[in-house]
Design a protein around this motif. Structure first.
Motif, PDB file in Angstrom:
ATOM      1  N   PHE A  81     -10.993  47.971  68.163  1.00 25.05           N
ATOM      2  CA  PHE A  81     -12.111  47.339  69.097  1.00 25.05           C
ATOM      3  C   PHE A  81     -12.871  47.157  69.058  1.00 25.05           C
ATOM      4  O   PHE A  81     -13.735  46.069  69.032  1.00 25.05           O
ATOM      5  CB  PHE A  81     -11.905  47.446  70.656  1.00 25.05           C
ATOM      6  CG  PHE A  81     -10.300  47.886  71.551  1.00 25.05           C
ATOM      7  CD1 PHE A  81      -9.412  46.529  71.285  1.00 25.05           C
ATOM      8  CD2 PHE A  81     -10.138  48.416  72.174  1.00 25.05           C
ATOM      9  CE1 PHE A  81      -9.017  46.306  71.347  1.00 25.05           C
ATOM     10  CE2 PHE A  81      -9.107  48.183  72.858  1.00 25.05           C
ATOM     11  CZ  PHE A  81      -8.101  47.499  72.964  1.00 25.05           C
ATOM     12  N   ASP A 128     -13.837  43.824  66.339  1.00 25.91           N
ATOM     13  CA  ASP A 128     -13.849  43.259  66.931  1.00 25.91           C
ATOM     14  C   ASP A 128     -15.227  42.794  67.848  1.00 25.91           C
ATOM     15  O   ASP A 128     -16.593  41.974  67.848  1.00 25.91           O
ATOM     16  CB  ASP A 128     -13.048  43.003  68.707  1.00 25.91           C
ATOM     17  CG  ASP A 128     -11.718  43.026  68.025  1.00 25.91           C
ATOM     18  OD1 ASP A 128     -11.575  42.138  67.144  1.00 25.91           O
ATOM     19  OD2 ASP A 128     -10.642  43.330  69.080  1.00 25.91           O
ATOM     20  N   LEU A 160     -13.135  40.551  71.756  1.00 26.86           N
ATOM     21  CA  LEU A 160     -12.055  41.854  72.434  1.00 26.86           C
ATOM     22  C   LEU A 160     -11.649  41.122  73.264  1.00 26.86           C
ATOM     23  O   LEU A 160     -10.076  41.693  73.648  1.00 26.86           O
ATOM     24  CB  LEU A 160     -12.955  42.935  72.597  1.00 26.86           C
ATOM     25  CG  LEU A 160     -12.500  43.580  73.366  1.00 26.86           C
ATOM     26  CD1 LEU A 160     -11.705  44.819  72.782  1.00 26.86           C
ATOM     27  CD2 LEU A 160     -13.547  44.649  74.653  1.00 26.86           C
TER      28      LEU A 160
END
Length: 346
Positions: A150, A153, A256
Motif C-alpha cells: 500500500f 502504491d 491503491l
C-alpha cells in the motif's frame, strides 16, 4: 489444464430474466463514460478552486479529491474492461472506440491486447495458465507485507515501476516502426523481460516479440495524447493545478484502489473445486467503496465470472436474481472490503 467449468444460465435464470440482464443498451455505456469524465472534471476543477481560495483549504481538500479521482480512473479502466467483453455498446465499432479511447487510453491500456489477455484469465481462472494468477497467489500474506504494498502504491513507486517497463518496451516498438521492421517470429527478449510483470488493467500485457512491442508503442502514444489533451484543457481553463491533481491520482490512489480491487476479486477464494460459483468473490460495497475501490458495479465479480455476457450495469440485478434462486450459499460473498483485507492477511 482444462478450462474452468462454465455456469449454464438456463439452469439458473428464467428465459425472460436472462434476456433482460444480457440485453445491451445503446446509451447506458456511453452515459457511464460521460459520467466518469464529468466526475473527473468536477473533482479536478473543484480541487483547483480550493487551492486558489487558500492553500490551507487546498491541503485539506486534496486527499478527498485524489480519492475521488483515483476511483474514477479505476472506473474508466472498468469500463474499458466492459468494452473488452463487447458490453459497452451493441455496435462493435462504437464499443471498441469507447473501450480504446475515452476509457483505455486515459489510463494507458490497449483494448485489443487486454481483450486477448483477459479472456485467457476467464478461461483458466486461478489455474496455472491464468495470467492473473500472480495477483492472488501471494495471499494470504503478512500484515507488514500488505502495508508495504500500500505504501508503494500511495508513494508512486508502483506507478513508476510499471510505466518505466511499459515505456521501455514502447521505445523499442517505436524503433521497430521507424526501421519498418516486421515480426520474424523470433522473440524480442529485452521487451519480454521488461514486460514480464503482472498486468492489472491491460497497460502491461506481456509482450515478447516485435509486433507486441509495436502495440505497446501505440498504447503509450494514445496514453500520452490523452494526457496532452487533458493538460491543454487544464491550462486553458484554470492552469496547471487540475492536470497535476489528475496525474497525482493516477500515480497514487488509482494504484491503491486497483490493488485492493484485484485482491478482493480472487485472493483466498476456493477456486479449483470445479464449481463455477467459487471462481471469484463478490464484495458488498457502500457509498464510499463505490466511489473508490468499487466503481461501476465491479464488486459483483462472482456474477461477472459466472455470466460474462452481462454488462456491468446489470450485475446488481444478476446478484439479486441469484439470491432469489438460492445460490448465495455456493458463492463467496464478503460484507465489505475491510472484511476481505482481514481475510487475506495471516
Amino acid at each position: 489444464m482444462p478450462a474452468v467449468k462454465a455456469a449454464n444460465p438456463r439452469e439458473v435464470f428464467a428465459a425472460e430474466d436472462w434476456r433482460a440482464i444480457t440485453t445491451l443498451s445503446r446509451w447506458r455505456g456511453i452515459s457511464l463514460v460521460l459520467h466518469g469524465w464529468m466526475v473527473v472534471a468536477l473533482a479536478t476543477f473543484g480541487g483547483a478552486a480550493a487551492w486558489a481560495y487558500d492553500w490551507r483549504t487546498g491541503l485539506l481538500v486534496t486527499p478527498f479529491v485524489l480519492a475521488i479521482l483515483g476511483g474514477r480512473q479505476l472506473g474508466l479502466s472498468i469500463l474499458m474492461h466492459d468494452g473488452a467483453h463487447g458490453l459497452l455498446h451493441p455496435d462493435r465499432k462504437t464499443n471498441n472506440w469507447l473501450g480504446q479511447w475515452p476509457t483505455g487510453a486515459a489510463t494507458g491500456s490497449d483494448l485489443h491486447a487486454y481483450r486477448a489477455y483477459h479472456l485467457t484469465h476467464h478461461k483458466f481462472t486461478q489455474q496455472a495458465e491464468d495470467p492473473d494468477l500472480a495477483l492472488s497467489a501471494p495471499f494470504p500474506t503478512s500484515r507488514d507485507s500488505l502495508r508495504r504494498k500500500f505504501i508503494r502504491d500511495l508513494t508512486g513507486q508502483t506507478f513508476y515501476k510499471q510505466r518505466r517497463a511499459q515505456f521501455a518496451v514502447a521505445l523499442r516498438g517505436a524503433q521497430f516502426m521507424l526501421r519498418r521492421e516486421g515480426s520474424n517470429g523470433k522473440a524480442d527478449t529485452h521487451a519480454g523481460r521488461a514486460l514480464n510483470m503482472q498486468n492489472r488493467t491491460g497497460l502491461n500485457a506481456p509482450v515478447a516479440n516485435v509486433e507486441g512491442a509495436k502495440t505497446t508503442a501505440r498504447t503509450v502514444g494514445r496514453f500520452l495524447l490523452v494526457q496532452i489533451i487533458l493538460l491543454a484543457i487544464s491550462l486553458l481553463v484554470w492552469g496547471w493545478t487540475p492536470f497535476l491533481l489528475w496525474l497525482t491520482a493516477l500515480a497514487t490512489t488509482f494504484q491503491l484502489f486497483l490493488r485492493i480491487r484485484n485482491i478482493a476479486e480472487h485472493a483466498c477464494t476456493p477456486t479449483g473445486s470445479g464449481d463455477p460459483f467459487t471462481h471469484a468473490r463478490t464484495t458488498q460495497a457502500g457509498v464510499i467503496a463505490r466511489m473508490t475501490v468499487a466503481p461501476y458495479w465491479v464488486n459483483y465479480h462472482s456474477e461477472h465470472h459466472l455470466f460474462m455476457g452481462v454488462p456491468c450495469y446489470n450485475l446488481a440485478a444478476t446478484h439479486r436474481l441469484l439470491g432469489t434462486g438460492g445460490f448465495y450459499p455456493r458463492m463467496t460473498v464478503s460484507p465489505n472490503y475491510r472484511d476481505v483485507l482481514a481475510q487475506v492477511v495471516r
